[in-house]
Structure formats: C-alpha cells, structure tokens
Scaffold this active site. Structure first.
Site, PDB file in Angstrom:
ATOM      1  N   GLU A  46      45.031  27.603  30.283  1.00 29.26           N
ATOM      2  CA  GLU A  46      45.147  28.825  29.467  1.00 29.26           C
ATOM      3  C   GLU A  46      44.006  28.899  28.463  1.00 29.26           C
ATOM      4  O   GLU A  46      43.655  27.900  27.840  1.00 29.26           O
ATOM      5  CB  GLU A  46      46.489  28.803  28.737  1.00 29.26           C
ATOM      6  CG  GLU A  46      47.153  30.144  28.681  1.00 29.26           C
ATOM      7  CD  GLU A  46      47.493  30.705  30.059  1.00 29.26           C
ATOM      8  OE1 GLU A  46      46.741  31.589  30.524  1.00 29.26           O
ATOM      9  OE2 GLU A  46      48.487  30.276  30.653  1.00 29.26           O
ATOM     10  N   THR A  48      41.058  29.198  29.163  1.00 27.65           N
ATOM     11  CA  THR A  48      39.890  28.484  29.707  1.00 27.65           C
ATOM     12  C   THR A  48      38.942  29.443  30.402  1.00 27.65           C
ATOM     13  O   THR A  48      37.760  29.130  30.542  1.00 27.65           O
ATOM     14  CB  THR A  48      40.324  27.412  30.723  1.00 27.65           C
ATOM     15  OG1 THR A  48      41.144  28.038  31.712  1.00 27.65           O
ATOM     16  CG2 THR A  48      41.096  26.285  30.057  1.00 27.65           C
ATOM     17  N   ASP A  49      39.421  30.609  30.849  1.00 26.85           N
ATOM     18  CA  ASP A  49      38.562  31.472  31.701  1.00 26.85           C
ATOM     19  C   ASP A  49      37.298  31.904  30.962  1.00 26.85           C
ATOM     20  O   ASP A  49      36.205  31.845  31.523  1.00 26.85           O
ATOM     21  CB  ASP A  49      39.335  32.648  32.339  1.00 26.85           C
ATOM     22  CG  ASP A  49      40.029  33.597  31.376  1.00 26.85           C
ATOM     23  OD1 ASP A  49      40.046  33.341  30.157  1.00 26.85           O
ATOM     24  OD2 ASP A  49      40.569  34.615  31.870  1.00 26.85           O
ATOM     25  N   SER A  80      52.152  57.910  36.810  1.00 26.74           N
ATOM     26  CA  SER A  80      52.775  56.591  36.897  1.00 26.74           C
ATOM     27  C   SER A  80      54.278  56.757  36.767  1.00 26.74           C
ATOM     28  O   SER A  80      54.752  57.527  35.917  1.00 26.74           O
ATOM     29  CB  SER A  80      52.261  55.711  35.746  1.00 26.74           C
ATOM     30  OG  SER A  80      53.185  54.691  35.443  1.00 26.74           O
ATOM     31  N   GLY A 136      52.619  39.553  29.796  1.00 23.03           N
ATOM     32  CA  GLY A 136      51.766  38.394  30.060  1.00 23.03           C
ATOM     33  C   GLY A 136      51.734  38.007  31.526  1.00 23.03           C
ATOM     34  O   GLY A 136      51.284  36.920  31.877  1.00 23.03           O
ATOM     35  N   LEU A 137      52.227  38.889  32.398  1.00 23.29           N
ATOM     36  CA  LEU A 137      52.229  38.616  33.844  1.00 23.29           C
ATOM     37  C   LEU A 137      51.216  39.504  34.562  1.00 23.29           C
ATOM     38  O   LEU A 137      51.212  39.604  35.782  1.00 23.29           O
ATOM     39  CB  LEU A 137      53.642  38.804  34.414  1.00 23.29           C
ATOM     40  CG  LEU A 137      54.694  37.911  33.741  1.00 23.29           C
ATOM     41  CD1 LEU A 137      56.098  38.236  34.264  1.00 23.29           C
ATOM     42  CD2 LEU A 137      54.379  36.425  33.972  1.00 23.29           C
ATOM     43  N   ASP A 186      42.911  37.105  35.822  1.00 23.98           N
ATOM     44  CA  ASP A 186      43.976  37.951  36.354  1.00 23.98           C
ATOM     45  C   ASP A 186      43.507  38.734  37.581  1.00 23.98           C
ATOM     46  O   ASP A 186      44.209  38.830  38.592  1.00 23.98           O
ATOM     47  CB  ASP A 186      44.445  38.952  35.283  1.00 23.98           C
ATOM     48  CG  ASP A 186      44.885  38.274  34.009  1.00 23.98           C
ATOM     49  OD1 ASP A 186      45.019  37.043  33.997  1.00 23.98           O
ATOM     50  OD2 ASP A 186      45.081  38.993  33.005  1.00 23.98           O
TER      51      ASP A 186
HETATM   52  P1  ADP Z   1      49.958  42.586  30.987  1.00 21.20           P
HETATM   53  O1  ADP Z   1      48.715  42.739  31.806  1.00 21.20           O
HETATM   54  O2  ADP Z   1      50.261  41.147  30.703  1.00 21.20           O
HETATM   55  O3  ADP Z   1      51.141  43.274  31.588  1.00 21.20           O
HETATM   56  P2  ADP Z   1      48.419  44.184  29.203  1.00 21.20           P
HETATM   57  O4  ADP Z   1      48.585  44.574  27.784  1.00 21.20           O
HETATM   58  O5  ADP Z   1      47.145  43.548  29.614  1.00 21.20           O
HETATM   59  O6  ADP Z   1      49.676  43.273  29.589  1.00 21.20           O
HETATM   60  O7  ADP Z   1      48.582  45.452  30.137  1.00 21.20           O
HETATM   61  C1  ADP Z   1      49.673  46.319  29.981  1.00 21.20           C
HETATM   62  C2  ADP Z   1      49.172  47.759  30.004  1.00 21.20           C
HETATM   63  O8  ADP Z   1      48.688  48.097  31.317  1.00 21.20           O
HETATM   64  C3  ADP Z   1      50.246  48.772  29.713  1.00 21.20           C
HETATM   65  O9  ADP Z   1      50.425  48.947  28.318  1.00 21.20           O
HETATM   66  C4  ADP Z   1      49.666  50.015  30.362  1.00 21.20           C
HETATM   67  O10 ADP Z   1      48.661  50.586  29.547  1.00 21.20           O
HETATM   68  C5  ADP Z   1      48.981  49.452  31.589  1.00 21.20           C
HETATM   69  N1  ADP Z   1      49.850  49.495  32.777  1.00 21.20           N
HETATM   70  C6  ADP Z   1      50.188  48.450  33.569  1.00 21.20           C
HETATM   71  N2  ADP Z   1      50.998  48.849  34.585  1.00 21.20           N
HETATM   72  C7  ADP Z   1      51.176  50.181  34.438  1.00 21.20           C
HETATM   73  C8  ADP Z   1      51.918  51.191  35.158  1.00 21.20           C
HETATM   74  N3  ADP Z   1      52.638  50.888  36.235  1.00 21.20           N
HETATM   75  N4  ADP Z   1      51.844  52.455  34.693  1.00 21.20           N
HETATM   76  C9  ADP Z   1      51.125  52.769  33.609  1.00 21.20           C
HETATM   77  N5  ADP Z   1      50.438  51.869  32.898  1.00 21.20           N
HETATM   78  C10 ADP Z   1      50.441  50.592  33.290  1.00 21.20           C
HETATM   79 MG    MG Z   2      46.754  42.266  31.184  1.00 21.32          MG
END
Ligand code: ADP
Ligand code: MG
Length: 397
Positions: A46, A48-49, A80, A136-137, A186
C-alpha cells in the site's frame, strides 16, 4: 442485534440484460454491446505504487458495466444508474477540470484516447457500477476501464490499442481530467489481472507476474469489510504522503524510494533528519519487502507467512504511515481475535475497506464479530464482500 449486511457480486449476464433494457428505453435502440471492468482489492503493497514499488492486488468479482452505442455524430451522452445523467457534449469541451464530477472519469478516458490519435466516435454510454463507490475498492478505475475497453472495440482504429494503452488513458483520465491523484495500481489490475490469480505488479515499469490463488482450493477466502467510515481530508492527506516520500527520496539522492533496499534501510534513515519523513520512508521500504515475502508465500500456499505479512503491513500503515482510522484498526483487531490468519486495511486508507484472510468455514463468524464490534463502538454498520480473484476488463454482452 442487527445482522451483517452482505454485498454479493451479481451475475454479469443479469446485470448486462437489465442495463441493455435500460439503455434501449433511454435511447430507443439497444446498445452495440456491454463491456465491464472489475474493482480490486490489494492484498499487500500500500502506498508503494507512486514510489516505483511493488503491490499484489487482484480483480474483484464486483464490476462496473458500460452499455455503449456508436452515434452518427461526434457527440457524447453519459448516464449512470448510481449518479443519474452526466456530461453531454463534444470532446473539445473536455480537459483538466472539465467536465466536473463523476463524468470526468469517463470523458477523461475518451479525451486521452483521442489524444493518443484514436478516432473516438460519438457515443451514448449508460453505466451500472456494482463496485461500491468510494469504498477503497476502486470503483473509479472500474468505471474508466469499462469505457476504455469498450472504445477499443467500437472505435474504427481501436484494435491498435494494447491493454497498456487503455491503462495509460485511464490513469491520465483520473489524474489530469478528474484531478484525483492515483499511482496506477487500480487501472493496471482492472485491465491486466488474470482470473484465479493475484497480480504481482512492479510499478516502476508496470511489469507483472501472475501468482496463482492456490489457497482458495485449500479452503481459504478473503473477507472484505467496507467500513463505510466517512472519508475526510483524503485528497490532501494523499498528496501530503506522496510529497513526503518524494522529499525523502530527494534527500537520499534516489529517484524513488524503491531504490532503497531493506538491507540499506538503517543507513538511509540515519541520513534523514526529520522523524516524519523517516517513518514515511520506513513504511515504503519495508512494505515493498513485505510484498516480495507475501508473493512468495502465496506461491507456496504458505498461509501463515502471507497472513503475518498482511498484519505487519497494517501495523506499518497505522504507526509509520498514519493512514488508518479507528474503524480500520477495529476490523483488523477483531478479525484476528476471531480467527483470521492475517488482516489489514486495503486501498489508500482514511476510511475505505479492510481485508481478512480466513478459513472459508469461518468467514461468517468473523463478519459477525466485526459487525458486533462496530455496533458496540458506535460506528456505522459495515458492509461485507467475499473476494475471489476474477477476470479483467472485457466484453460481457
Ligand atoms: P473508489 O475508486 O475507491 O471507489 P474514488 O473516490 O476513487 O473511490 O472513486 C469514486 C468516484 O468514482 C465516485 O465518487 C464517482 O465520482 C465515480 N464513480 C465510480 N463509479 C461510478 C458509477 N457507477 N457512476 C457514477 N460515478 C461513479
Ligand atoms: Mg479510486
């Protein structure tokens, strides 16, 4: 007492069919196809990238699905199922900071591919994200990569794109257009993972090695706990960690902390006069070594050694890197007490998710113990997933 909430991965064919119907209703015609890309868990490695280091993620069965249809003009529409209508327009309106919000992740991929010389046709896009958002996934990379892989199949010259080009475009979309800092793990795992394997990723050159998940057949499973802890200050803290490891590398006269071997660590730390920089550097250097140990242990199906490396990683992230929160520490403490062989936070920290390596006869009991502790300590109810190394981005329907 309430019961733990589970988030099973839906059947891809069912999601694709429902999304196809939704697309047809919105646009009057079915999509050209449905593409999808997975979220990920990182077993170990973690922060590390962005230090040119190693990490060991795998693709989740939870994916983001994109229904896509080529238009007759050069315009784009986005929607979406999670976030509603998004940006519509032409690629000349896309750039750093534009469009805003979630559309940036999609528009950024299209923009980046066009800048690579690809003829990106106008598209209608409807997405359904089954990776929990902001946990975080890596729902963000799943979103980017589902669209990138779709473009590689519908653009007239898309077949010239290698998976690594899609990865670079997705990384550029997130860093430049969405303005969120990301080191590239990721996107790499969402596009390059192999089903049934973890991906040993060297972030200095994005070279990879597949490590078989033999322990699955031996009765072990990975429990993922989305803590749903509020993400506060994440962007600023991430940027600060990135800056401090870059500063430590500069003071040590190396391009990145990857260049410092674990056997040289004490000498290197002695040359840093700042205690915070020393602890940040110690995390990165020891974490890269733990990835080597963990990948080797996974290869040999040595679950005890793998679990010990995971738990040591968490301690380093808590004490030296200071990116955990009480919810993440609670998952680790309670899961270990309930029989997990190893546990740690996964992803960037400051909320998000934690993982526990458990016997597949015991995961419910571990989840119940974690759930009870969260109730007891007044935290929001967590959400549980089971993770098996799944397929990379590709066409679903
Ligand atoms: P993680 O990548 O860990 O889920 P991030 O903060 O990097 O958290 O990314 C989350 C963001 O990505 C959301 O707030 C949104 O802006 C966008 N996102 C991801 N999936 C969707 C989706 N299915 N529809 C709309 N926005 C999305
Ligand atoms: Mg993300």
């Amino acid at each position: 007492m309430t019961a733990p909430v589970w988030l099973p991965a839906p059947d891809p064919a069912e999601v694709a069919a429902a999304l196809t119907a939704q697309f047809a209703e919105a646009h009057g015609e079915p999509p050209d196809g449905v593409w999808s890309a997975p979220g990920r868990v990182n077993l170990i490695g973690e922060h590390t990238d962005y230090n040119d280091g190693l990490c060991l993620p795998f693709a989740l069965p939870h994916r983001t699905y994109a229904a896509v249809r080529v238009r007759d003009d050069d315009r784009f529409t986005l929607a979406s199922r999670q976030a509603g209508m998004g940006w519509s327009g032409g690629l000349d309106s896309v750039g750093p900071g534009h469009p805003e919000g979630w559309s940036a992740y999609v528009a950024g991929v299209l923009w980046s591919l066009q800048r690579k010389g690809i003829h990106v046709p106008g598209l209608d896009i409807v997405v359904d994200g089954r990776v929990p958002l902001g946990s975080g996934l890596s729902s963000s990379a799943a979103l980017e990569c589902s669209v990138a892989v779709a473009v590689s199949e519908v653009a007239p010259d898309g077949s010239s794109l290698a998976r690594r080009d899609l990865m670079a475009a997705s990384i550029e979309a997130e860093n430049v257009v969405a303005g969120a800092n990301t080191g590239g793990m990721d996107q790499a795992v969402s596009l390059l993972a192999r089903e049934g394997h973890a991906l040993l990723l060297d972030c200095s050159d994005f070279s990879t090695r597949d490590v078989a998940w033999r322990i699955g057949a031996l009765g072990w499973t990975l429990l993922v706990v989305d803590t749903r802890a509020p993400h506060a200050l994440v962007d600023g803290q991430y940027a600060e960690r990135r800056a401090s490891t870059a500063a430590a590398a500069r003071r040590l006269g190396v391009g990145a902390l990857r260049a410092v071997g674990v056997d040289e660590l004490d000498a290197a730390l002695a040359r840093l006069d700042d205690d915070v920089l020393r602890r940040r550097a110690r995390h990165v250097v020891t974490e890269i070594e733990r990835v080597r140990v963990a990948a080797d242990a996974l290869e040999r199906a040595d679950v005890d050694a793998l679990g010990a490396a995971m738990t040591a990683s968490h301690a380093s992230l808590r004490d030296d890197y200071e990116v955990t929160v009480p919810e993440l520490d609670t998952v680790v403490e309670v899961a270990l007490a309930a029989g997990a062989v190893g546990a740690r936070m996964t992803g960037g920290g400051f909320g998000g998710s934690a993982i526990a390596l458990v016997r597949d006869t015991a995961y419910e009991q571990v989840a119940e113990a974690v759930h009870a502790a969260f109730v007891d300590r007044g935290f929001a109810a967590p959400q549980f997933l089971l993770a098996t190394p799944s397929a990379p981005a590709g066409r679903t329907a």
